[in-house]
Write a protein that holds these residues in place. Structure first.
Motif, PDB file in Angstrom:
ATOM      1  N   GLY A 168      -6.509   8.399  -6.013  1.00 41.85           N
ATOM      2  CA  GLY A 168      -5.307   8.336  -6.835  1.00 41.85           C
ATOM      3  C   GLY A 168      -4.574   7.005  -6.789  1.00 41.85           C
ATOM      4  N   PHE A 169      -5.030   6.079  -5.958  1.00 47.55           N
ATOM      5  CA  PHE A 169      -4.361   4.790  -5.835  1.00 47.55           C
ATOM      6  C   PHE A 169      -4.911   3.798  -6.854  1.00 47.55           C
ATOM      7  CE2 PHE A 169      -3.894   6.291  -1.365  1.00 47.55           C
ATOM      8  CZ  PHE A 169      -2.522   6.375  -1.366  1.00 47.55           C
TER       9      PHE A 169
ATOM     10  N   MET B  79       0.837  -1.176   0.000  1.00 49.14           N
ATOM     11  CA  MET B  79       0.000   0.000   0.000  1.00 49.14           C
ATOM     12  C   MET B  79       0.882   1.239   0.000  1.00 49.14           C
ATOM     13  SD  MET B  79      -3.375  -0.242   0.934  1.00 49.14           S
ATOM     14  CE  MET B  79      -4.612  -0.294   1.838  1.00 49.14           C
ATOM     15  N   MET B  80       0.393   2.268  -0.622  1.00 48.71           N
ATOM     16  CA  MET B  80       1.143   3.497  -0.703  1.00 48.71           C
ATOM     17  C   MET B  80       0.631   4.554   0.271  1.00 48.71           C
ATOM     18  SD  MET B  80       1.493   3.543  -4.828  1.00 48.71           S
ATOM     19  CE  MET B  80       2.177   5.173  -4.870  1.00 48.71           C
ATOM     20  N   ALA B  81      -0.391   4.243   1.011  1.00 48.05           N
ATOM     21  CA  ALA B  81      -0.935   5.195   1.976  1.00 48.05           C
ATOM     22  C   ALA B  81      -0.042   5.227   3.217  1.00 48.05           C
ATOM     23  CB  ALA B  81      -2.347   4.798   2.366  1.00 48.05           C
ATOM     24  N   PRO B  82      -0.078   6.334   3.954  1.00 45.77           N
ATOM     25  CA  PRO B  82       0.670   6.378   5.214  1.00 45.77           C
ATOM     26  C   PRO B  82       0.166   5.295   6.173  1.00 45.77           C
ATOM     27  CG  PRO B  82      -0.103   8.565   4.583  1.00 45.77           C
ATOM     28  CD  PRO B  82      -0.742   7.594   3.650  1.00 45.77           C
ATOM     29  N   VAL B  83       1.048   4.844   7.031  1.00 43.35           N
ATOM     30  CA  VAL B  83       0.705   3.792   7.994  1.00 43.35           C
ATOM     31  C   VAL B  83      -0.498   4.208   8.841  1.00 43.35           C
ATOM     32  CG1 VAL B  83       1.525   2.493   9.993  1.00 43.35           C
ATOM     33  CG2 VAL B  83       3.028   2.834   8.026  1.00 43.35           C
ATOM     34  N   SER B  84      -0.584   5.466   9.209  1.00 42.49           N
ATOM     35  CA  SER B  84      -1.713   5.915  10.032  1.00 42.49           C
ATOM     36  C   SER B  84      -3.038   5.744   9.295  1.00 42.49           C
ATOM     37  CB  SER B  84      -1.529   7.369  10.454  1.00 42.49           C
ATOM     38  OG  SER B  84      -1.523   8.220   9.324  1.00 42.49           O
ATOM     39  N   VAL B  85      -3.035   5.924   7.990  1.00 44.92           N
ATOM     40  CA  VAL B  85      -4.259   5.751   7.196  1.00 44.92           C
ATOM     41  C   VAL B  85      -4.581   4.268   7.053  1.00 44.92           C
ATOM     42  CG1 VAL B  85      -5.321   6.155   4.942  1.00 44.92           C
ATOM     43  CG2 VAL B  85      -3.957   7.945   6.023  1.00 44.92           C
TER      44      VAL B  85
END
Length: 55
Positions: free
Chosen positions: A52-53, A1-7
């Motif tokens: 955008g993912f 995943m390219m999202a931040p870990v918090s997300v």
């Protein structure tokens, strides 16, 4: 995943809360809030950036 870990944490908690609450009721969001009091910021980040993912 390219999202931040918090997300990613938010996504996992969100989905796990659906075990108890099937819909996005106030009770559902209360359960999310118990685990992630800052879920609103994470939810907003996902709303703004998630499209955008590539899946």
């Amino acid at each position: 995943m390219m999202a931040p870990v918090s997300v990613i944490d938010y996504i996992v908690v969100h989905e796990l809360c659906h075990i108890w609450e099937k819909d996005h009721t106030p009770e559902f969001w209360n359960e999310v809030d118990k685990v992630l009091p800052s879920y609103r910021e994470r939810k907003e980040w996902l709303r703004q950036n998630g499209a955008g993912f590539d899946l």
